[in-house]
Design an enzyme around this catalytic site. Structure first.
Site, PDB file in Angstrom:
ATOM      1  CB  SER A 129      -0.865   0.027   1.213  1.00  0.00           C
ATOM      2  OG  SER A 129      -1.417   1.250   1.401  1.00  0.00           O
ATOM      3  CE1 TYR A 142      -4.163  -2.964   4.716  1.00  0.00           C
ATOM      4  CE2 TYR A 142      -3.278  -0.583   4.328  1.00  0.00           C
ATOM      5  CZ  TYR A 142      -3.705  -1.644   3.870  1.00  0.00           C
ATOM      6  OH  TYR A 142      -3.848  -1.992   2.407  1.00  0.00           O
TER       7      TYR A 142
END
Length: 261
Positions: A129, A142
């Protein structure tokens, strides 16, 4: 291909099938896998095998590892986002995030690389990401899990052992992409501006282009390249007002308390 039945994983499956690649699709749900496999077989003259496995578990990882010996392209796409802020989640839920986002990537890459190096050919794409580049999401594990994926891919992919064999590894760092991930985890995304979203097909097209060029890191789209540069190089205090805080009421973008500072 893991996490194959939706979002970026499905876009990879559809694109690779169109390009003539035989596929092994991995996801948790057998019915969704079979539906996708049937559609791909109709659309392209390729072989499609399915493996239903929960990669957040050791048994699930081991089940998939047994089938990776002859794979020439591994896409580690399966991942999850915590449904709430760190201190609101049980520790078991947080461990499950790390098991899926990091341990599965490590184990499947470890399983596939020896055969690729022996054949002196193969590619691994690890989907991370853009938040791996800095504190884009506060109060959540995350970004940390995706930072591990980025560091792992760069460390192994740039190593002499891998590069000299002709094998290529790449970390894919997409921004916010229209998938079912946020809906499944119950995260509200309506406050986000429309320009922030990417389409999965575009992400995959950029990824395969950069993989063919031998790049170790791919950040799709100019706007996320610029955002990634900022996350890497701007002072941390400047980034806090732009971060999405999972512990802020409503998780607005940016949080209301920061917009006043």
């Amino acid at each position: 291909m893991t996490g194959a039945t939706s979002g970026i994983g499905r876009a990879f499956a559809e694109r690779l099938a169109r390009d003539g690649h035989d596929l092994i699709l991995v996801a948790r749900t057998h019915e969704a896998l079979e539906a996708l496999a049937t559609a791909l077989r109709r659309q392209a003259d390729v072989s499609v095998r399915t493996l239903a496995a929960d990669l957040s578990t050791l048994d699930g990882c081991r089940r998939v590892e047994e089938h990776l010996g002859a794979v020439d392209l591994l896409v580690n796409n399966a991942g999850t986002v915590p449904s709430g802020a760190f201190l609101r989640n049980g520790v078991e839920a947080e461990e499950q995030v790390l098991d899926l986002n990091t341990r599965a990537v490590l184990r499947l890459t470890h399983a596939v690389l020896p055969g690729m190096i022996e054949r002196r050919s193969g590619r691994v794409v690890n989907v991370a990401s853009f938040s791996a580049l800095g504190p884009g999401g506060l109060a959540t594990t995350y970004p940390a899990s995706k930072s591990w994926v980025l560091a792992f891919t760069e460390a192994i992919g740039r190593s002499d052992q891998v590069r000299r064999s002709g094998v290529r590894m790449m970390a894919l760092l997409p921004g916010f992409t229209r998938t079912g991930l946020f809906r499944r985890t119950g995260i509200e995304t309506s406050p986000m501006p429309r320009w922030i979203w990417l389409e999965a097909d575009r992400v995959v097209a950029d990824a395969l282009r950069d993989l063919a060029k031998g790049r170790v890191v791919c950040v799709p789209s100019l706007r996320y390249k610029l955002a990634g540069w900022g996350l890497r190089h701007l002072p941390r205090p400047m980034l806090k007002p732009l971060s999405w805080d999972f512990s802020a009421p409503g998780r607005r973008w940016p949080p209301a308390d920061d917009r006043r500072k």
